[in-house]
Design a protein around this motif. Sequence first.
Motif, mmCIF file in Angstrom:
data_model
loop_
_atom_site.group_PDB
_atom_site.id
_atom_site.type_symbol
_atom_site.label_atom_id
_atom_site.label_comp_id
_atom_site.label_asym_id
_atom_site.label_seq_id
_atom_site.Cartn_x
_atom_site.Cartn_y
_atom_site.Cartn_z
ATOM 1 N N LYS A 293 34.976 -16.016 -27.200
ATOM 2 C CA LYS A 293 34.008 -16.047 -28.314
ATOM 3 C C LYS A 293 33.755 -14.646 -28.850
ATOM 4 O O LYS A 293 33.755 -14.419 -30.058
ATOM 5 C CB LYS A 293 32.694 -16.669 -27.845
ATOM 6 N N LYS A 294 33.532 -13.708 -27.933
ATOM 7 C CA LYS A 294 33.265 -12.331 -28.352
ATOM 8 C C LYS A 294 34.462 -11.734 -29.079
ATOM 9 O O LYS A 294 34.308 -11.046 -30.092
ATOM 10 C CB LYS A 294 32.907 -11.491 -27.130
ATOM 11 N N ARG A 295 35.651 -12.003 -28.546
ATOM 12 C CA ARG A 295 36.877 -11.466 -29.169
ATOM 13 C C ARG A 295 37.039 -12.002 -30.584
ATOM 14 O O ARG A 295 37.377 -11.255 -31.505
ATOM 15 C CB ARG A 295 38.082 -11.871 -28.309
ATOM 16 N N ILE A 296 36.792 -13.296 -30.783
ATOM 17 C CA ILE A 296 36.947 -13.891 -32.121
ATOM 18 C C ILE A 296 35.888 -13.353 -33.071
ATOM 19 O O ILE A 296 36.195 -12.982 -34.213
ATOM 20 C CB ILE A 296 36.876 -15.429 -32.027
ATOM 21 N N ASN A 297 34.636 -13.289 -32.631
ATOM 22 C CA ASN A 297 33.562 -12.809 -33.509
ATOM 23 C C ASN A 297 33.781 -11.354 -33.917
ATOM 24 O O ASN A 297 33.596 -10.981 -35.078
ATOM 25 C CB ASN A 297 32.212 -12.950 -32.806
ATOM 26 N N THR A 298 34.169 -10.535 -32.964
ATOM 27 C CA THR A 298 34.430 -9.121 -33.264
ATOM 28 C C THR A 298 35.611 -8.970 -34.212
ATOM 29 O O THR A 298 35.572 -8.185 -35.178
ATOM 30 C CB THR A 298 34.710 -8.341 -31.961
ATOM 31 N N SER A 299 36.663 -9.721 -33.954
ATOM 32 C CA SER A 299 37.866 -9.640 -34.788
ATOM 33 C C SER A 299 37.593 -10.150 -36.196
ATOM 34 O O SER A 299 38.069 -9.579 -37.182
ATOM 35 C CB SER A 299 38.993 -10.455 -34.152
ATOM 36 N N ARG A 300 36.809 -11.225 -36.304
ATOM 37 C CA ARG A 300 36.496 -11.786 -37.622
ATOM 38 C C ARG A 300 35.736 -10.772 -38.472
ATOM 39 O O ARG A 300 36.033 -10.594 -39.660
ATOM 40 C CB ARG A 300 35.689 -13.070 -37.471
ATOM 41 N N GLU B 178 35.794 -6.984 -42.932
ATOM 42 C CA GLU B 178 35.585 -5.596 -43.349
ATOM 43 C C GLU B 178 36.825 -5.060 -44.069
ATOM 44 O O GLU B 178 36.719 -4.280 -45.015
ATOM 45 C CB GLU B 178 35.268 -4.749 -42.121
ATOM 46 N N ARG B 179 37.994 -5.516 -43.618
ATOM 47 C CA ARG B 179 39.255 -5.077 -44.244
ATOM 48 C C ARG B 179 39.645 -5.925 -45.441
ATOM 49 O O ARG B 179 40.660 -5.670 -46.093
ATOM 50 C CB ARG B 179 40.378 -5.115 -43.202
ATOM 51 N N GLY B 180 38.859 -6.970 -45.711
ATOM 52 C CA GLY B 180 39.118 -7.809 -46.873
ATOM 53 C C GLY B 180 40.274 -8.765 -46.710
ATOM 54 O O GLY B 180 40.913 -9.157 -47.692
ATOM 55 N N VAL B 181 40.569 -9.172 -45.480
ATOM 56 C CA VAL B 181 41.657 -10.121 -45.232
ATOM 57 C C VAL B 181 41.108 -11.345 -44.520
ATOM 58 O O VAL B 181 40.157 -11.249 -43.727
ATOM 59 C CB VAL B 181 42.798 -9.486 -44.409
ATOM 60 N N PHE B 182 41.703 -12.486 -44.796
ATOM 61 C CA PHE B 182 41.241 -13.745 -44.201
ATOM 62 C C PHE B 182 42.437 -14.582 -43.752
ATOM 63 O O PHE B 182 42.425 -15.805 -43.810
ATOM 64 C CB PHE B 182 40.400 -14.533 -45.218
ATOM 65 N N TYR B 183 43.477 -13.902 -43.311
ATOM 66 C CA TYR B 183 44.688 -14.567 -42.851
ATOM 67 C C TYR B 183 45.405 -13.645 -41.869
ATOM 68 O O TYR B 183 45.099 -12.453 -41.773
ATOM 69 C CB TYR B 183 45.609 -14.887 -44.033
ATOM 70 N N ASP B 184 46.355 -14.213 -41.141
ATOM 71 C CA ASP B 184 47.170 -13.445 -40.204
ATOM 72 C C ASP B 184 46.315 -12.557 -39.299
ATOM 73 O O ASP B 184 46.567 -11.365 -39.129
ATOM 74 C CB ASP B 184 48.186 -12.592 -40.968
ATOM 75 N N ALA B 185 45.305 -13.174 -38.705
ATOM 76 C CA ALA B 185 44.354 -12.422 -37.881
ATOM 77 C C ALA B 185 45.024 -11.742 -36.694
ATOM 78 O O ALA B 185 44.578 -10.675 -36.251
ATOM 79 C CB ALA B 185 43.251 -13.352 -37.389
ATOM 80 N N TYR B 186 46.069 -12.339 -36.171
ATOM 81 C CA TYR B 186 46.748 -11.761 -35.005
ATOM 82 C C TYR B 186 47.120 -10.303 -35.269
ATOM 83 O O TYR B 186 46.914 -9.423 -34.432
ATOM 84 C CB TYR B 186 47.992 -12.584 -34.678
ATOM 85 N N TRP B 187 47.678 -10.047 -36.454
ATOM 86 C CA TRP B 187 48.104 -8.693 -36.779
ATOM 87 C C TRP B 187 47.001 -7.874 -37.438
ATOM 88 O O TRP B 187 46.901 -6.664 -37.229
ATOM 89 C CB TRP B 187 49.317 -8.737 -37.728
ATOM 90 N N ASN B 188 46.179 -8.521 -38.245
ATOM 91 C CA ASN B 188 45.222 -7.770 -39.055
ATOM 92 C C ASN B 188 43.972 -7.322 -38.308
ATOM 93 O O ASN B 188 43.384 -6.298 -38.666
ATOM 94 C CB ASN B 188 44.807 -8.610 -40.275
ATOM 95 N N CYS B 189 43.542 -8.076 -37.300
ATOM 96 C CA CYS B 189 42.273 -7.685 -36.684
ATOM 97 C C CYS B 189 42.093 -8.142 -35.239
ATOM 98 O O CYS B 189 41.113 -7.754 -34.598
ATOM 99 C CB CYS B 189 41.097 -8.216 -37.510
ATOM 100 N N PHE B 190 42.992 -8.933 -34.711
ATOM 101 C CA PHE B 190 42.787 -9.467 -33.364
ATOM 102 C C PHE B 190 43.145 -8.467 -32.271
ATOM 103 O O PHE B 190 42.852 -8.676 -31.117
ATOM 104 C CB PHE B 190 43.590 -10.760 -33.186
ATOM 105 N N GLY B 191 43.827 -7.376 -32.684
ATOM 106 C CA GLY B 191 44.062 -6.332 -31.707
ATOM 107 C C GLY B 191 45.499 -5.952 -31.466
ATOM 108 O O GLY B 191 45.779 -5.050 -30.680
ATOM 109 N N ARG B 192 46.454 -6.648 -32.151
ATOM 110 C CA ARG B 192 47.864 -6.340 -31.906
ATOM 111 C C ARG B 192 48.345 -5.196 -32.791
ATOM 112 O O ARG B 192 49.111 -4.355 -32.366
ATOM 113 C CB ARG B 192 48.719 -7.579 -32.147
ATOM 114 N N GLY B 193 47.934 -5.209 -34.048
ATOM 115 C CA GLY B 193 48.352 -4.147 -34.940
ATOM 116 C C GLY B 193 49.823 -4.227 -35.303
ATOM 117 O O GLY B 193 50.519 -5.160 -34.934
ATOM 118 N N HIS B 194 50.313 -3.223 -36.026
ATOM 119 C CA HIS B 194 51.694 -3.199 -36.482
ATOM 120 C C HIS B 194 52.538 -2.273 -35.598
ATOM 121 O O HIS B 194 52.016 -1.479 -34.840
ATOM 122 C CB HIS B 194 51.761 -2.712 -37.937
ATOM 123 N N GLY B 195 53.829 -2.393 -35.753
ATOM 124 C CA GLY B 195 54.714 -1.451 -35.082
ATOM 125 C C GLY B 195 55.603 -2.045 -34.020
ATOM 126 O O GLY B 195 56.187 -1.318 -33.237
ATOM 127 N N GLY B 196 55.718 -3.362 -33.960
ATOM 128 C CA GLY B 196 56.697 -3.954 -33.077
ATOM 129 C C GLY B 196 56.170 -4.474 -31.757
ATOM 130 O O GLY B 196 56.959 -4.785 -30.869
#
Length: 485
Positions: free
Chosen positions: A275-282, A287-305
Amino acid sequence: MKKSSRWSLLLVALTAFCAAGTIIGFGTGRAEYDIVEQFKQAVGQKQMSDWHPPIVAVVWRCLYGLTGWIGSLFVCSALLYFTGVLLTAEYVHRRLGSRLGSLGVLAVSISPWAYSQINIPWKDTILTGALLAGCGCVMLIRRGARSKRTAVLALVAVGALIFATLVRKNAIAAVVPICFYLSWQLLPIAQRTMRKLQARSSAASSSLRRFVAWLAGSFVLIFAVGGAAVVADAGIARVWHVKETHQEYQVMLDDVMFSVPEDELNAADVTPKLKKRINTSRALCYERGVFYDAYWNCFGRGHGGDYQPIEESHRQGLEKLWRENVITHPARYLSYRWSVYRFYLTTSALEYFQYPVNTAQEIGFGTGPEPFERAVKTYVLDFGVEKLGFTFKPWFWLTGCVLVAAVALKRRRAAAAVLTLTASAFLYTAAYFPVIPEAHFRYTHWPAVAVSIALIAAFTEHFRGKSKRPAETADGPLREKTSAL
């Protein structure tokens, strides 16, 4: 040599020129993080995973083993694409009797929207080549002709469709209409084979039998293609020890994060950590103005392979949330999915990939001759994207599917081929509704190419002029009332 044969040779020469220019001009092909990841898997630097289709890494491993060249997959992708182009151009020439139309096929194959993705061996561009080759083989079958040529074309078509399904799982939506077309092409052969076993009956019942036989044959082909792809994928996973990454949880994550209200999420019976991870990531996503692809955009994985799966400890909770808090509220779910899909339809990103990413350059990817690169950039970006920006929007090609199909039905020219291409493009685009991750134009490459070629085929009578002999059309029976099966 007959004039038609000379024209076929000219088509081969022109297509070969385009293919050679593309391969020489783009060098190793472009590469971004996905391509780099698959290359590392292909050469054994990383364990093979199903994050991206393992078949691509397997093919690249074989090609790299034979050539030792990093650009071998790009060459394979380009050759597959232009082979499909040649087959469809030959169909317009041989079956529809239009030389100008066949040149039109070559022209649209290097149009800004089609050429924009050719320089990078995305699974999406490989898919386009496989589907185009499969369609071309089916189109060139002379309906009802029992011959070795028919058998070869049918087998190659089925092989291309299986490969397309392996390259991209949602390709099965695009494959379905092509299977129906192939079944229709082969139906007279099956009828003649079974004729001795059939009793004489009325014309009405005979027509119904043909319709049922067509449907049955179509579904047999669909299940055969899908089943073969599943078996081949399982075989690859076993032989190469492919790591499962459970990508379906990415889709669940988006649905949960952006459609389930915070108070409802907090009341759900899942771990406080999730719950905390989802609320924080959301909050970070908003804040970044995105509402899709949460795995890469805000869930903590980021870019770069970093292609690691969502933690196993979170998967069960996500599945529970999706089952109990997402699909139990269909209006809310559809509203969210429509907002993402609408964004995809009206937006375009990565229209043209100019340079390999830094990590790709470090392992050997590069650019081609500078004058060629500059010319293509001007052609695709300065002319195509700037002047014809609507051709890089999925809504345009989705609308084009309907309009071009309507033209084919009205004029009765090449109706079967045109309806196959437009239906394939339409279903493929529609199939992204529940899963679309980004607004990249590569997801629209097959629809753009398919509808462009369908448009050329739909207007072939305007290209024929005064022909002294009728075209050897494989779709001629569609002009008759009995063609509806």
